[in-house]
Scaffold this motif. Structure first.
Motif, PDB file in Angstrom:
ATOM      1  N   UNK A   1       0.728  -1.105  -0.107  1.00 20.95           N
ATOM      2  CA  UNK A   1      -0.075  -0.108   0.143  1.00 20.95           C
ATOM      3  C   UNK A   1       0.929   1.333  -0.154  1.00 20.95           C
ATOM      4  N   UNK A   2       0.269   2.449  -0.564  1.00 16.13           N
ATOM      5  CA  UNK A   2       1.110   3.471  -0.955  1.00 16.13           C
ATOM      6  C   UNK A   2       1.703   4.154   0.482  1.00 16.13           C
ATOM      7  N   UNK A   3       0.664   3.985   1.456  1.00 20.08           N
ATOM      8  CA  UNK A   3       0.955   4.699   2.786  1.00 20.08           C
ATOM      9  C   UNK A   3       2.130   3.961   3.579  1.00 20.08           C
ATOM     10  N   UNK A   4       2.573   2.654   2.908  1.00 23.14           N
ATOM     11  CA  UNK A   4       3.430   1.972   3.874  1.00 23.14           C
ATOM     12  C   UNK A   4       4.895   2.275   3.369  1.00 23.14           C
ATOM     13  N   UNK A   5       5.146   3.651   3.759  1.00 19.14           N
ATOM     14  CA  UNK A   5       6.577   4.198   3.133  1.00 19.14           C
ATOM     15  C   UNK A   5       7.904   3.161   3.734  1.00 19.14           C
ATOM     16  N   UNK A   6       7.603   2.408   5.034  1.00 18.38           N
ATOM     17  CA  UNK A   6       8.726   1.869   5.355  1.00 18.38           C
ATOM     18  C   UNK A   6       8.779   0.827   4.604  1.00 18.38           C
ATOM     19  N   UNK A   7       7.836   0.191   4.049  1.00 21.79           N
ATOM     20  CA  UNK A   7       7.948  -1.103   3.221  1.00 21.79           C
ATOM     21  C   UNK A   7       8.742  -0.835   1.956  1.00 21.79           C
ATOM     22  N   UNK A   8       8.730   0.317   1.411  1.00 20.87           N
ATOM     23  CA  UNK A   8       9.598   0.719   0.192  1.00 20.87           C
ATOM     24  C   UNK A   8      10.918   0.553   0.717  1.00 20.87           C
ATOM     25  N   UNK A   9      11.429   1.148   1.722  1.00 24.64           N
ATOM     26  CA  UNK A   9      13.024   1.063   2.026  1.00 24.64           C
ATOM     27  C   UNK A   9      13.203  -0.204   2.245  1.00 24.64           C
ATOM     28  N   UNK A  10      12.370  -1.035   3.118  1.00 29.71           N
ATOM     29  CA  UNK A  10      12.813  -2.430   3.459  1.00 29.71           C
ATOM     30  C   UNK A  10      12.831  -3.140   2.288  1.00 29.71           C
ATOM     31  N   UNK A  11      12.044  -3.054   1.202  1.00 35.18           N
ATOM     32  CA  UNK A  11      11.990  -3.726  -0.052  1.00 35.18           C
ATOM     33  C   UNK A  11      13.301  -3.548  -1.025  1.00 35.18           C
ATOM     34  N   UNK A  12      13.572  -2.212  -1.050  1.00 32.89           N
ATOM     35  CA  UNK A  12      14.986  -1.882  -1.606  1.00 32.89           C
ATOM     36  C   UNK A  12      16.109  -2.539  -1.008  1.00 32.89           C
ATOM     37  N   UNK A  13      16.209  -2.626   0.475  1.00 30.42           N
ATOM     38  CA  UNK A  13      17.394  -2.983   0.987  1.00 30.42           C
ATOM     39  C   UNK A  13      17.421  -4.513   1.167  1.00 30.42           C
ATOM     40  N   UNK A  14      16.247  -5.250   0.828  1.00 27.29           N
ATOM     41  CA  UNK A  14      16.244  -6.588   0.711  1.00 27.29           C
ATOM     42  C   UNK A  14      16.690  -7.138  -0.770  1.00 27.29           C
ATOM     43  N   UNK A  15      16.655  -6.068  -1.854  1.00 29.29           N
ATOM     44  CA  UNK A  15      17.013  -6.452  -2.972  1.00 29.29           C
ATOM     45  C   UNK A  15      15.863  -6.453  -4.134  1.00 29.29           C
ATOM     46  N   UNK A  16      15.069  -5.664  -3.850  1.00 27.70           N
ATOM     47  CA  UNK A  16      13.873  -5.848  -4.762  1.00 27.70           C
ATOM     48  C   UNK A  16      14.236  -4.788  -6.079  1.00 27.70           C
ATOM     49  N   UNK A  17      13.785  -5.198  -7.240  1.00 32.59           N
ATOM     50  CA  UNK A  17      13.833  -4.314  -8.188  1.00 32.59           C
ATOM     51  C   UNK A  17      13.171  -3.166  -8.386  1.00 32.59           C
ATOM     52  N   UNK A  18      12.010  -3.323  -8.065  1.00 38.89           N
ATOM     53  CA  UNK A  18      11.005  -2.166  -8.136  1.00 38.89           C
ATOM     54  C   UNK A  18      10.018  -2.501  -6.879  1.00 38.89           C
ATOM     55  N   UNK A  19       8.980  -1.465  -7.097  1.00 36.78           N
ATOM     56  CA  UNK A  19       7.733  -1.256  -6.009  1.00 36.78           C
ATOM     57  C   UNK A  19       6.673  -0.844  -6.830  1.00 36.78           C
ATOM     58  N   UNK A  20       5.816  -1.611  -6.742  1.00 44.75           N
ATOM     59  CA  UNK A  20       4.288  -1.061  -7.314  1.00 44.75           C
ATOM     60  C   UNK A  20       3.452  -0.988  -6.023  1.00 44.75           C
ATOM     61  N   UNK A  21       2.724   0.129  -5.970  1.00 44.72           N
ATOM     62  CA  UNK A  21       1.675   0.479  -4.954  1.00 44.72           C
ATOM     63  C   UNK A  21       0.439   0.107  -5.175  1.00 44.72           C
TER      64      UNK A  21
END
Ligand code: MN
Length: 128
Positions: free
Chosen positions: A85-105
């Motif tokens: 969800x767009x509101x979960x900004x902490x998920x974005x940082x954690x996803x990048x740190x874990x090695x995700x290529x991208x993020x879709x809200x």
């Protein structure tokens, strides 16, 4: 798309249905898992072209699953796109740190979703 295989890891049935329809319409082959544990199994056995990983899952969460995929040589190079969800900004940082290529809200933008997924696929097939 011509048969590229996308593994969709999502526990919400309605989100799964919507994503599936959009990806099928765009020509993807869709593999589905309702949990991170099942997603890891399918990723290891089927080696999909791209993985869409919901972050908020019952049992193992999506971030933990991505870390495992990136730690294993067989699956480390598969692009993983986090869904949250767009509101979960902490998920974005954690996803990048874990090695995700991208993020879709979520909620998924129906007009652009399949194109976004295609973009993450093309990026890995034609590295700069
Ligand atoms: Mn979820």
């Amino acid at each position: 798309m011509a048969g590229e295989r996308v593994l969709l890891v999502e526990d919400n049935v309605l989100n799964m249905e919507l994503a599936r329809e959009l990806l099928l319409a765009a020509g993807f082959v869709v593999l589905e898992a309702g949990s991170a544990e099942q997603g890891l199994e399918l990723a290891r056995s089927l080696l999909p072209d791209v993985i869409l990983m919901d972050i908020r899952l019952p049992g193992m969460d999506g971030i933990t699953a991505v870390r495992q995929l990136k730690a294993e040589p067989a699956t480390a190079s598969i692009p993983v796109v986090a869904l949250s969800a767009q509101a979960m900004r902490s998920d974005l940082a954690a996803a990048q740190a874990a090695g995700c290529t991208g993020f879709i809200t979520k909620p998924i933008a129906t007009r652009s979703f399949a194109t976004e997924v295609t973009g993450f696929l093309a990026r890995t097939e034609h590295p700069a």
